[in-house]
Design a protein around this motif. Structure first.
Motif, PDB file in Angstrom:
ATOM      1  N   ARG A  24     -16.378  -2.997  -0.268  1.00  0.00           N
ATOM      2  CA  ARG A  24     -16.085  -1.956   0.734  1.00  0.00           C
ATOM      3  C   ARG A  24     -15.163  -0.883   0.182  1.00  0.00           C
ATOM      4  N   LEU A  25     -14.242  -1.304  -0.681  1.00  0.00           N
ATOM      5  CA  LEU A  25     -13.254  -0.369  -1.212  1.00  0.00           C
ATOM      6  C   LEU A  25     -13.723   0.277  -2.509  1.00  0.00           C
ATOM      7  N   ARG A  33       0.808  -1.209   0.000  1.00  0.00           N
ATOM      8  CA  ARG A  33       0.000   0.000   0.000  1.00  0.00           C
ATOM      9  C   ARG A  33       0.845   1.264   0.000  1.00  0.00           C
ATOM     10  N   LEU A  40      -8.400  -1.147   8.919  1.00  0.00           N
ATOM     11  CA  LEU A  40      -9.406  -2.153   9.255  1.00  0.00           C
ATOM     12  C   LEU A  40     -10.804  -1.554   9.196  1.00  0.00           C
ATOM     13  N   ALA A  50      -4.313  -5.110   7.869  1.00  0.00           N
ATOM     14  CA  ALA A  50      -5.762  -5.115   8.092  1.00  0.00           C
ATOM     15  C   ALA A  50      -6.454  -6.129   7.182  1.00  0.00           C
ATOM     16  N   ILE A  51      -6.020  -6.214   5.925  1.00  0.00           N
ATOM     17  CA  ILE A  51      -6.714  -7.116   4.997  1.00  0.00           C
ATOM     18  C   ILE A  51      -6.432  -8.574   5.362  1.00  0.00           C
ATOM     19  N   ALA A  94     -11.772   0.874   7.338  1.00  0.00           N
ATOM     20  CA  ALA A  94     -12.130   1.082   5.927  1.00  0.00           C
ATOM     21  C   ALA A  94     -12.578  -0.222   5.269  1.00  0.00           C
ATOM     22  N   LEU A  95     -12.130  -1.350   5.826  1.00  0.00           N
ATOM     23  CA  LEU A  95     -12.533  -2.656   5.285  1.00  0.00           C
ATOM     24  C   LEU A  95     -13.807  -3.176   5.957  1.00  0.00           C
ATOM     25  N   PHE A 116      -3.110   0.392  11.240  1.00  0.00           N
ATOM     26  CA  PHE A 116      -3.855  -0.869  11.082  1.00  0.00           C
ATOM     27  C   PHE A 116      -5.331  -0.654  11.357  1.00  0.00           C
ATOM     28  N   LEU A 120     -14.729  -7.417   0.585  1.00  0.00           N
ATOM     29  CA  LEU A 120     -13.680  -6.420   0.812  1.00  0.00           C
ATOM     30  C   LEU A 120     -13.581  -5.471  -0.387  1.00  0.00           C
TER      31      LEU A 120
END
Lengths: 302, 302
Positions: free
Chosen positions: A124-125, A71, B82, A99-100, B84-85, B78, A121
């Motif tokens: 969400r993005l 990222r 998280l 996080a993912i 955002a997900l 993190f 996911l």
């Protein structure tokens, strides 16, 4: 009604073409991008899916433009603290990136499929195209080396592709099933084309082709199957493709890529630098190799 | 040969006294700090042990001096990613802090006991005192509220102790075994004292006492058992101790703390502000309550 498209992708090159396809399509939701999951592994107790993540970050506009993976604006506080605790630090997991992996692992353990987690996911993005794993079953790539077999990330990241790659095994491929989103996308009546991204053929595309039924479905589909060469002027744009070809006694060239996909593809997109000598109508099984100018890549009208 | 000591601890107050004990002991390795693990929970697929971590960070000099828990110089990349997900963000896990949860979870899944993982991580961080979990078995605290039972962290962090605490259950306590390091430390012939830290009696110390055999071992040991009051002048130094006492109809006071530990302790260390009226030699079962000036806390000579 516009046509739909399927792209097979792995690595940074695959994600970059997928982003380009999203750009040229009027409706990116008509694009299904099938990610190689042969790179996936469990690390630090987390399920890490590098090719799914590279696609996700690239299409969400979150990718690190320097590396192509990971990222943008990433930090390494977790990794540094983990090192101080004696944990394994050879595979970098940035603080944001973590996080993912944590969220995916949690959801998989709760019983969701990799396809379902990926779709959620991506939604969400705000990603419009459909990123789908080649399979919900694990098909880990194992690299055969003179030092013995190596799990893919041990070869690729920990050993930095140093050992000679004698061959690649796709463990569990015989029992794996292609993801239903993948098979459904190939079976769509309005399928316009299947694009094989300029990914490493051995470690990004072959794992996808190793899933039972995938080759047959590609051969059966009426839409053209078009590969984009990852080799330009004898060099890989990125990654170990040329090194792997050389290790197999194959001179890295667009023609060798065409040969690799012989019987599967209807056309190969290659760089103008590589187009000389390939307009001689050589037939390779099903394939009739034709340098396809980029302007002939599927482009929709509104 | 110097004496050895055992401290029972939970929360920030417990960790602070543990740090003070390390400071006054010539050899901190003679101190065993038993951590409450009733707060432990699985979150985001990770095993989180707040009291073990607060002790670890405090004794390693890594704790956040503002909060008392978590790490100094912490970042939240993190957590933001998280969120955002769509992941759960009500329980903050900092980027650095995450390392201990990930590494612990990985090692527990690999078959190590919580005691072994804790000892290894503390050794890595150069902690000389022995931080040990009260048990290697889960004994999660459940808070009974008018709205129904709440898992401890849901009550404590998500609901910020808002619901009235009607009572506390220590789930699995009947089947749990005290950690062997805990029992061994209590059975050491040269045991100088057992110190009950100024932790919340209901949610930090009672879970430790709920583990079968612990009360009996404390009663049986010849060394004095001395509690340090978490209540000063009717107020808890930190946390919901006073609120919980009030909810049970108990006026928050050092005397009420002594009452709570009646039959278990030989002395109570309290603030000078609370010492009036407690020098009347009241006996509570085994306990003879005596305000012990801080200078009488165990201090070793070289």
């Amino acid at each position: 009604m516009s046509a739909s498209y399927v792209a097979l992708s792995g690595g940074v090159g695959g994600a970059k073409l997928a982003l380009g396809l999203c750009d040229v399509l009027d409706d990116p939701a008509r694009l299904t991008i099938v990610a190689n999951t042969g790179d996936d592994f469990e690390h630090l107790g987390l399920k890490v899916c590098p090719d799914l993540d590279t696609l996700t970050y690239t299409l969400a506009g979150l990718a690190n433009p320097e590396t192509g993976w990971g990222r943008a604006g990433e930090s390494g506080a977790f990794m540094e603290a983990l090192g101080a605790l004696g944990g394994e630090t050879w595979f970098f997991l940035g603080d944001k990136d973590l996080a993912i992996h944590v969220e995916r692992t949690r959801r998989l353990r709760a019983g969701e499929s990799l396809s379902a987690v990926t779709a959620a996911l991506c939604a969400r993005l705000g990603i419009q195209a459909h990123i789908v794993p080649m399979s919900d079953d694990p098909v880990p790539t194992v690299v055969e080396t003179p030092e013995g077999p190596l799990a893919f990330q041990h070869y690729f990241v920990r050993e930095r592709c140093r050992p000679k790659a004698l061959g690649f095994r796709h463990e569990g491929a015989d029992k794996a099933r292609a993801s239903s989103a993948f098979l459904d996308a190939l079976a769509t009546p309005d399928l316009g084309a299947v694009i094989i991204c300029p990914s490493n053929p051995y470690i990004s595309i072959d794992p996808i082709l190793a899933v039972p039924g995938v080759r047959a479905a590609l051969t059966a589909c009426e839409a053209p199957v078009i590969a984009v060469s990852p080799i330009i002027g004898g060099q890989a744009v990125k990654g170990p493709t040329a090194k792997m070809m050389a290790e197999r006694g194959i001179a890295p060239s667009a023609a060798a890529i065409a040969e690799h996909y012989d019987g599967l593809i209807d056309g190969l997109v290659l760089d103008e630098a590589d187009s000389h000598g390939h307009d001689d109508d050589r037939a390779h099984g099903r394939s009739r190799l034709s340098p396809v100018p980029c302007s002939r890549l599927p482009r929709e009208s509104a």
